[in-house]
Design an enzyme around this catalytic site. Structure first.
Site, PDB file in Angstrom:
ATOM      1  N   THR A 556       0.860  -1.186   0.000  1.00 25.27           N
ATOM      2  CA  THR A 556       0.000   0.000   0.000  1.00 25.27           C
ATOM      3  C   THR A 556       0.897   1.237   0.000  1.00 25.27           C
ATOM      4  OG1 THR A 556      -0.010   0.426   2.375  1.00 25.27           O
ATOM      5  CG2 THR A 556      -1.512  -1.252   1.587  1.00 25.27           C
ATOM      6  N   LYS A 580       7.224   3.575   0.784  1.00 32.28           N
ATOM      7  CA  LYS A 580       8.384   4.334   1.267  1.00 32.28           C
ATOM      8  C   LYS A 580       8.134   5.024   2.594  1.00 32.28           C
ATOM      9  CE  LYS A 580       8.477   4.929  -3.415  1.00 32.28           C
ATOM     10  NZ  LYS A 580       7.683   5.618  -4.392  1.00 32.28           N
ATOM     11  N   LEU A 614      15.231  -1.927  -9.715  1.00 38.57           N
ATOM     12  CA  LEU A 614      16.684  -1.744  -9.940  1.00 38.57           C
ATOM     13  C   LEU A 614      17.435  -2.001  -8.628  1.00 38.57           C
ATOM     14  CD1 LEU A 614      16.795   1.583 -12.039  1.00 38.57           C
ATOM     15  CD2 LEU A 614      16.941  -0.769 -12.895  1.00 38.57           C
ATOM     16  N   GLU A 668       2.598   7.413  -8.498  1.00 41.08           N
ATOM     17  CA  GLU A 668       2.056   7.037  -7.197  1.00 41.08           C
ATOM     18  C   GLU A 668       0.539   7.014  -7.329  1.00 41.08           C
ATOM     19  OE1 GLU A 668       4.081   6.276  -4.337  1.00 41.08           O
ATOM     20  OE2 GLU A 668       5.219   6.115  -6.183  1.00 41.08           O
ATOM     21  N   LYS A 683      12.790   9.382  -1.693  1.00 42.66           N
ATOM     22  CA  LYS A 683      13.820   8.448  -2.179  1.00 42.66           C
ATOM     23  C   LYS A 683      15.223   8.935  -1.846  1.00 42.66           C
ATOM     24  CE  LYS A 683      10.962   6.568  -5.871  1.00 42.66           C
ATOM     25  NZ  LYS A 683      10.472   6.809  -7.208  1.00 42.66           N
TER      26      LYS A 683
HETATM   27  N1  LIG Z   1       4.089   2.100  -9.252  1.00 42.61           N
HETATM   28  C1  LIG Z   1       5.358   1.936  -9.094  1.00 42.61           C
HETATM   29  O1  LIG Z   1       6.133   1.911 -10.073  1.00 42.61           O
HETATM   30  C2  LIG Z   1       5.942   1.791  -7.755  1.00 42.61           C
HETATM   31  C3  LIG Z   1       5.164   1.829  -6.640  1.00 42.61           C
HETATM   32  N2  LIG Z   1       5.719   1.709  -5.385  1.00 42.61           N
HETATM   33  C4  LIG Z   1       4.901   1.735  -4.202  1.00 42.61           C
HETATM   34  O2  LIG Z   1       4.007   0.630  -4.197  1.00 42.61           O
HETATM   35  C5  LIG Z   1       2.944   0.900  -3.302  1.00 42.61           C
HETATM   36  C6  LIG Z   1       1.643   0.434  -3.910  1.00 42.61           C
HETATM   37  O3  LIG Z   1       1.329   1.191  -5.033  1.00 42.61           O
HETATM   38  P1  LIG Z   1       0.088   0.842  -5.981  1.00 42.61           P
HETATM   39  O4  LIG Z   1      -0.024  -0.620  -6.089  1.00 42.61           O
HETATM   40  O5  LIG Z   1       0.233   1.660  -7.179  1.00 42.61           O
HETATM   41  O6  LIG Z   1      -1.127   1.402  -5.129  1.00 42.61           O
HETATM   42  P2  LIG Z   1      -2.675   1.078  -5.362  1.00 42.61           P
HETATM   43  O7  LIG Z   1      -3.404   2.265  -4.884  1.00 42.61           O
HETATM   44  O8  LIG Z   1      -2.937   0.561  -6.718  1.00 42.61           O
HETATM   45  O9  LIG Z   1      -2.935  -0.149  -4.369  1.00 42.61           O
HETATM   46  C7  LIG Z   1      -2.908  -0.001  -3.001  1.00 42.61           C
HETATM   47  C8  LIG Z   1      -3.677  -1.177  -2.401  1.00 42.61           C
HETATM   48  O10 LIG Z   1      -3.543  -1.099  -1.008  1.00 42.61           O
HETATM   49  C9  LIG Z   1      -4.826  -1.227  -0.411  1.00 42.61           C
HETATM   50  N3  LIG Z   1      -4.753  -0.514   0.854  1.00 42.61           N
HETATM   51  C10 LIG Z   1      -4.412   0.778   1.065  1.00 42.61           C
HETATM   52  N4  LIG Z   1      -4.475   1.056   2.381  1.00 42.61           N
HETATM   53  C11 LIG Z   1      -4.831  -0.074   2.997  1.00 42.61           C
HETATM   54  C12 LIG Z   1      -5.094  -0.441   4.334  1.00 42.61           C
HETATM   55  N5  LIG Z   1      -4.941   0.439   5.329  1.00 42.61           N
HETATM   56  N6  LIG Z   1      -5.465  -1.707   4.613  1.00 42.61           N
HETATM   57  C13 LIG Z   1      -5.616  -2.595   3.632  1.00 42.61           C
HETATM   58  N7  LIG Z   1      -5.397  -2.319   2.348  1.00 42.61           N
HETATM   59  C14 LIG Z   1      -5.015  -1.071   2.024  1.00 42.61           C
HETATM   60  C15 LIG Z   1      -5.767  -0.661  -1.425  1.00 42.61           C
HETATM   61  O11 LIG Z   1      -7.093  -1.137  -1.226  1.00 42.61           O
HETATM   62  C16 LIG Z   1      -5.160  -1.206  -2.701  1.00 42.61           C
HETATM   63  O12 LIG Z   1      -5.573  -2.538  -2.880  1.00 42.61           O
HETATM   64  C17 LIG Z   1       3.024   2.388  -3.003  1.00 42.61           C
HETATM   65  O13 LIG Z   1       3.555   2.560  -1.711  1.00 42.61           O
HETATM   66  C18 LIG Z   1       4.001   2.914  -4.049  1.00 42.61           C
HETATM   67  O14 LIG Z   1       4.725   4.001  -3.590  1.00 42.61           O
HETATM   68  C19 LIG Z   1       7.055   1.537  -5.231  1.00 42.61           C
HETATM   69  C20 LIG Z   1       7.882   1.462  -6.312  1.00 42.61           C
HETATM   70  C21 LIG Z   1       7.390   1.617  -7.658  1.00 42.61           C
HETATM   71  N1  LIG Z   2       5.933   6.823  -8.694  1.00 44.57           N
HETATM   72  C1  LIG Z   2       7.239   6.362  -8.604  1.00 44.57           C
HETATM   73  C2  LIG Z   2       7.232   4.875  -8.609  1.00 44.57           C
HETATM   74  C3  LIG Z   2       8.401   4.334  -7.902  1.00 44.57           C
HETATM   75  O1  LIG Z   2       8.637   4.502  -6.725  1.00 44.57           O
HETATM   76  C4  LIG Z   2       8.029   6.840  -9.801  1.00 44.57           C
HETATM   77  O2  LIG Z   2       7.415   7.388 -10.686  1.00 44.57           O
HETATM   78  O3  LIG Z   2       9.234   6.700  -9.788  1.00 44.57           O
HETATM   79 NA    NA Z   3      15.377  -0.695  -6.197  1.00 45.64          NA
END
Ligand SMILES: NC(=O)C1=CN([C@@H]2O[C@H](COP(=O)(O)OP(=O)(O)OC[C@H]3O[C@@H](n4cnc5c(N)ncnc54)[C@H](O)[C@@H]3O)[C@@H](O)[C@H]2O)C=CC1
Ligand SMILES: N[C@@H](CC=O)C(=O)O
Ligand code: NA
Length: 818
Positions: A556, A580, A614, A668, A683
Site C-alpha cells: 500500500t 516508502k 533496480l 504514485e 527516495k
Molecule cells: N508504481 C510503481 O512503479 C511503484 C510503486 N511503489 C509503491 O508501491 C505501493 C503500492 O502502489 P500501488 O499498487 O500503485 O497502489 P494502489 O493504490 O494501486 O494499491 C494499493 C492497495 O492497497 C490497499 N490498501 C491501502 N491502504 C490499505 C489499508 N490500510 N489496509 C488494507 N489495504 C489497504 C488498497 O485497497 C489497494 O488494494 C506504493 O507505496 C508505491 O509508492 C514503489 C515502487 C514503484
Molecule cells: N511513482 C514512482 C514509482 C516508484 O517509486 C516513480 O514514478 O518513480
Molecule cells: Na530498487
C-alpha cells in the site's frame, strides 16, 4: 518364520478384516511359516473398561453397551462366514459373552472392580476378535487354530502390566508351536500367571505378544499392520509435509517413541530387537505401500536427522542456588526423591556452572514434585543454599532424532538457527552424549510453528513453505500475485518452495487462511469470503496464527500501516515493502526499525523503495558493508517525471502525458506525489540514510515545479483539471529547454551531507541526457568509484518491475530462512 500382528483398526470392520484375510492368504501362498497376533476390534477394549466401571457403579445400562459389542462381532460373522457355517460361531461367541456377563454380574453385586478383574474383563476383546477371525479362516479351508496366549505367555501378578517370565514363556511357546503345523491365531495383549489368573501386558500389549513369540521362535521378521503408512518424520496432524521414514534403527525408534511418536511402542518390541529380528510397520489400508523397516542399523539415510517428535505439554522444574556449586550428591538426592515418589523425568539439563539443575516432568506431577523437593531440601532452602523450587508450565518438548547426527556437524546449529529465525525462544535444551537426540523446551504456543520450521529445514528435499500476508491488492499487490501465480510451478519444482498466501487484504475486505489462498482466484475469494478490513485485526490474527516463516508484504502507500511494522518485526515476522513511508519518516523511526529487525533476526526489505526493481538499496548496502565511503549521489529517481519529460513536447498536452504515466503504472496512487517532488524527496532521503547521512525530511531542499493550483486541488480528478489549465506553464518550460537543445531533468543530489532536488536542463554531454521511457539513473561517486562513478540505469517505475523487485526480496527471505 514370520509373525504378523494386526491392530484394532485392522480388525475393526468387515472390510478391513477382508484385507487382513487376503494378506494372510498371500503369505500362506508364499510358503513361509507364519503366526498371527490380533488385537481386539478397534474401540472394544475401551468399551469393556467402561462397561466394567458401569457394572461396578451399579449402572444396569452396561448390558446395553455389552449388546452393542456383541453385535459388532456377530456382524463380522454374518459378513464373512457362509450362512451354513455361521451357527457354531454364533454359539461360541454367545458362550464367551455368557461368561463375561457372569463376571460383570459379580462386579455389579460386589460393586468393586479390581485391577485383576479388569484384566480379565479386558481379555475378552482379544479372545473374541481372534476367535472370529480364526473361524473365518477355517471357513475358507485354511488350517487355522485359535491360540489363547494365556496358555503360553506367563507373567507375575502385576495386573495391568504383567512382568513376563521369559524362561517359562519361551519354553511354552517352543513346545506349543512344535506340536502343530496349523496357522496359529494368537490373542494379543493377554497372558496369565502360573496359576492361570488372567493378566495383560500393558501399553503396546499386542506388539509385545508378537515380539515375544517371534523372539522365542527365532523368527526372521515381524510385520506390524496398523492404520498409518509406517513411522513418519513428524506427526502428520501437526506437520503437513511429514512423510514416511523408509528405514529406522531400533534406537531411533526408541528415542522417537519416548518423545511421543505413537505408531509403535518400541519397549514392547525389545525381545525382537534383542534377537535382531527385522520389523516392518505396514498399513492395512494401503497394502502396497512399503511402510517402515525397523532394524538394528538403519539403511543409508538421505537426511541428517531421521524424525522429529514432541510432547505437547510438560512442566519444567528449576532448582537453583549458590549452595549447589561443587556440592556432591545434590542431583543424587534430587532424582532419588523423585524416583521414590514415582515421578518420571523426561529431560534433564544442568549447566556446567552447577548453579542450577532443570528437568521436565508430566505437568500432572508438578505440584507433587515441588512438595517432594521442598521437603528433601528443606534444610538447604532454609539456610538459603537453595532458592525455592520454580515450576514453569505451558511448555512443550521437541526432540530431533537420528543416528546421522553422529557423523554430521552443524545439526544443532541448524536447529537453533531455524528456531531463532522464527523468533522461538528455547527455554531449556538437552543432548544425550549418544548424539541420537537433541531436545529443546519451548513455549507450547510455539509448538506447531517450531515443528514445521524444523521439519522444513531438515527435510529440505520436501517443499518448504513461506507464509505470505499481503496487504494491498492494487497495482503492485495485484501484479505480485499474478507473478506468484505464474511462478508457482517453477518454484515448487526447481526451488522446492511453496509461497503460501496465508492472508490478503485491501481497504474493503480481508481474508486469512493458513491453508493458503490460491493465487489464481485470490480476488474472488477475498471478496466472497473475506470480512470487513481491520488492519489491527489482520495483524493480530497473523501474530496469533504464529505460522513459521511468515512474511508481511505491505503493498500500500498507507501511512498508518507503518505503525504495525515494529509489532511484526518484534513477533519475528519479516517485512517486505515497496511503501516508502516507513523509511522516510523520522530518522529515529528508520533506525529503530533497522535495529528491531536485526535484534529479532528477521528481515526488513525495501529494495523497491528506490528505483523500483533496480538493485539500488542492495548495491549501497553491499558497498557500505565492505567499507566504501559515499562522496556523492546524483540521480533521477522518478520514473513518472522521466517518462513525462521524455514524452512531453510541442503539440502534446502536459495533462495527457501525466495521464499516460498513470495508466502505465508509473505514478504514485496520487500523481501529485510525483509531480510535487515529494516522492523523489522520500527516495533521496532513504538513500542518504542508507549511506549513513542521518537526514530528516525537512532538511531536503525541493524546488517545486507544480503551480499551487494543481498542488492544492482537492482530488486527483480535480488535480487533472487544474493541470489542463496550467498547460502553458509546462509548455513554456519545455520550449525553453528545447531552444537550448537541452532536456528537462528532475535531479536529486546528495553531497557533503546535504540533499537537494531541482528541475534542471542538461545538455547532450551530460550522462543524464540520453534517458528514455521511465528510466531512472543513479550515479554513485565513492572512494572506490571516484574517477568514474558507478552508474545504475533502467526503468525505475511500473507494475511489473516493481512487483518483481518485491518478489526478489521475498525470495531472499526464503534463502535466509534456509
Ligand atoms: N508504481 C510503481 O512503479 C511503484 C510503486 N511503489 C509503491 O508501491 C505501493 C503500492 O502502489 P500501488 O499498487 O500503485 O497502489 P494502489 O493504490 O494501486 O494499491 C494499493 C492497495 O492497497 C490497499 N490498501 C491501502 N491502504 C490499505 C489499508 N490500510 N489496509 C488494507 N489495504 C489497504 C488498497 O485497497 C489497494 O488494494 C506504493 O507505496 C508505491 O509508492 C514503489 C515502487 C514503484
Ligand atoms: N511513482 C514512482 C514509482 C516508484 O517509486 C516513480 O514514478 O518513480
Ligand atoms: Na530498487
Amino acid at each position: 518364520m514370520k509373525v504378523l500382528k494386526f491392530g484394532g483398526t485392522s480388525v475393526g470392520s468387515v472390510d478391513s478384516i477382508k484385507t487382513v484375510i487376503s494378506i494372510l492368504e498371500k503369505n500362506l501362498a508364499e510358503g513361509e511359516r507364519i503366526a498371527v497376533v490380533f488385537s481386539a476390534m478397534g474401540g472394544v477394549t475401551n468399551r469393556l473398561i467402561e462397561i466394567g466401571k458401569m457394572a461396578a457403579a451399579g449402572n444396569p445400562e452396561y448390558m446395553e453397551f455389552l449388546k452393542v459389542v456383541e453385535e459388532r462381532h456377530f456382524a463380522v460373522v454374518r459378513g464373512l462366514i457362509p450362512v451354513k457355517n455361521q451357527s457354531s460361531t454364533f454359539a461360541a461367541i454367545r458362550g464367551i459373552f455368557n461368561e463375561l456377563e457372569d463376571i460383570l454380574r459379580g462386579v455389579s453385586w460386589i460393586k468393586e472392580l479390581s485391577e485383576r478383574t479388569l484384566d480379565l474383563i479386558m481379555s475378552f476383546g482379544e479372545r473374541l476378535s481372534t476367535l472370529v477371525i480364526t473361524e473365518i479362516l477355517k471357513s475358507k479351508g485354511i488350517a487355522a487354530e485359535f491360540c489363547d496366549a494365556r496358555q503360553i505367555i506367563h507373567t507375575n501378578a502385576t495386573y495391568g502390566m504383567g512382568d513376563v517370565n521369559f524362561e517359562i514363556t519361551n519354553r511354552q511357546i517352543l513346545e506349543y508351536f512344535a506340536k502343530t503345523s496349523a496357522l496359529q491365531c494368537v490373542t494379543g495383549f493377554i497372558a496369565s500367571t502360573a496359576e492361570g489368573v488372567t493378566t495383560t501386558l500393558g501399553r503396546g500389549g499386542s506388539d509385545y505378544t508378537a515380539s515375544i513369540i517371534a523372539a522365542a521362535l527365532d523368527a526372521n521378521s515381524i510385520e506390524i499392520w496398523t492404520d498409518v503408512d509406517g513411522m513418519m518424520t513428524a506427526d502428520p496432524r501437526k506437520v503437513a509435509n511429514a512423510f514416511t521414514i523408509p528405514s529406522i534403527s531400533y534406537s531411533e525408534a526408541m528415542e522417537l517413541s519416548h518423545f511421543g511418536a505413537k505408531v509403535i511402542y518400541p519397549p514392547s518390541l525389545q525381545p525382537a530387537f534383542a534377537k535382531n529380528i527385522t520389523l516392518k510397520v505396514l498399513n492395512t489400508f494401503n497394502v502396497d505401500f512399503e511402510g517402515t523397516y525397523v532394524q538394528k542399523a538403519a539403511n543409508g539415510k538421505d537426511y541428517a536427522i531421521t524424525g522429529i517428535s514432541s510432547i505437547d505439554e510438560i512442566a519444567l522444574v528449576n532448582i537453583q542456588g549458590s549452595g549447589m556449586i561443587g556440592v556432591a550428591g545434590i542431583s543424587g538426592r534430587l532424582f532419588t526423591a523423585l524416583s521414590n515418589n514415582a515421578i518420571s523425568v523426561i529431560l534433564i539439563s544442568q549447566a556446567s556452572s552447577e548453579h542450577s539443575i532443570c528437568f521436565s516432568i508430566d505437568p500432572k506431577n508438578a505440584q507433587r514434585a515441588s512438595e517432594v523437593l521442598e521437603k528433601e531440601f528443606a534444610t538447604e532452602i532454609s539456610l538459603g543454599y537453595i532458592d525455592s523450587i520454580a515450576i514453569e508450565k505451558s511448555l512443550s518438548i521437541i526432540a530431533i532424532v537420528g543416528e546421522g547426527m553422529k557423523k554430521s556437524t552443524g545439526v544443532s546449529g541448524k536447529l537453533f538457527s531455524v528456531l531463532g529465525k522464527n523468533g522461538i525462544n528455547v527455554v531449556a535444551t538437552a543432548q544425550g552424549s549418544s548424539e541420537l537426540n537433541i531436545s529443546v523446551v519451548i513455549a507450547k504456543s510455539d509448538l506447531s510453528k517450531a515443528l514445521n520450521a524444523i521439519h522444513g529445514v531438515f527435510f529440505q528435499s520436501e517443499t518448504r513453505s513461506l507464509n505470505l500476508f499481503i496487504v494491498g491488492m492494487g497495482l503492485i499487490g495485484g501484479t505480485l500475485l499474478n507473478q506468484i501465480k505464474n511462478q508457482t510451478k517453477y518454484l515448487r519444482e526447481e526451488k522446492l518452495l511453496n509461497l503460501n498466501i496465508a492472508g490478503l487484504t485491501n481497504t474493503k475486505k480481508m481474508l486469512l487462511d493458513p491453508d493458503g489462498i490460491q493465487p489464481d482466484n485470490w480476488r474472488d475469494r477475498v471478496m466472497d469470503e473475506g470480512v470487513k478490513t481491520s488492519l489491527p485485526a489482520f495483524v493480530q490474527r497473523m501474530i496469533e496464527l504464529n505460522l513459521p516463516n511468515s512474511v508481511f508484504v505491505d503493498c500500500t502507500s498507507d501511512k498508518d500501516i507503518v505503525q504495525y511494522y515494529h509489532m511484526l518485526l518484534d513477533a519475528s515476522i519479516s517485512v517486505v515493502t515497496p511503501n516508502k513511508v516507513a523509511n522516510s519518516g523520522t530518522y529515529s523511526e528508520y533506525v529503530s526499525l533497522q535495529r528491531t529487525a536485526l535484534q529479532r533476526g528477521v528481515k526488513f526489505l525495501y529494495e523497491t523503495n528506490v528505483g523500483a526493481g533496480l538493485p539500488i538499496i542492495n548495491t549501497i548496502q553491499g558497498l557500505m558493508a565492505s567499507g566504501d565511503k559515499f562522496l556523492k549521489i546524483e540521480a533521477i529517481l522518478s520514473g513518472t517525471l522521466s517518462y513525462i519529460f521524455n514524452n512531453f513536447g510541442p503539440g502534446i498536452r502536459f495533462a495527457d502525458v501525466v495521464r499516460e504515466a498513470k495508466a502505465k503504472g508509473f505514478t504514485e496512487p496520487d500523481p501529485r506525489e510525483d509531480l510535487s517532488g515529494a516522492d523523489v524527496g522520500r527516495k533521496i532521503l532513504i538513500l542518504a540514510r542508507e549511506v549513513g547521512v542521518p537526514l530528516e525530511a525537512d532538511e531536503i531542499t525541493i524546488k517545486a515545479i507544480l503551480p499551487g493550483n494543481c498542488l492544492n486541488a482537492p482530488t486527483v480528478d480535480a488535480f487533472f483539471q487544474e493541470l489542463e489549465i496550467s498547460d502553458n506553464f509546462f509548455a513554456s518550460m519545455q520550449a525553453e529547454a528545447e531552444a537550448k537543445q537541452e532536456k528537462l531533468r528532475f535531479i536529486a543530489t546528495l553531497e557533503n551531507g546535504k540533499a537537494s532536488i531541482a528541475l534542471k536542463t542538461v545538455d547532450a554531454q551530460h550522462p543524464f541526457y540520453t534517458l528514455s521511457g521511465s528510466d531512472n539513473i543513479i550515479s554513485f561517486t565513492t572512494e572506490r568509484y571516484k574517477d568514474r562513478p558507478l552508474v545504475i540505469k533502467g526503468p525505475g517505475a511500473g507494475a511489473e518491475v516493481t512487483a518483481s523487485g518485491v518478489f526478489a526480496d521475498i525470495m531472499s527471505i526464503s534463502s535466509y530462512l534456509g
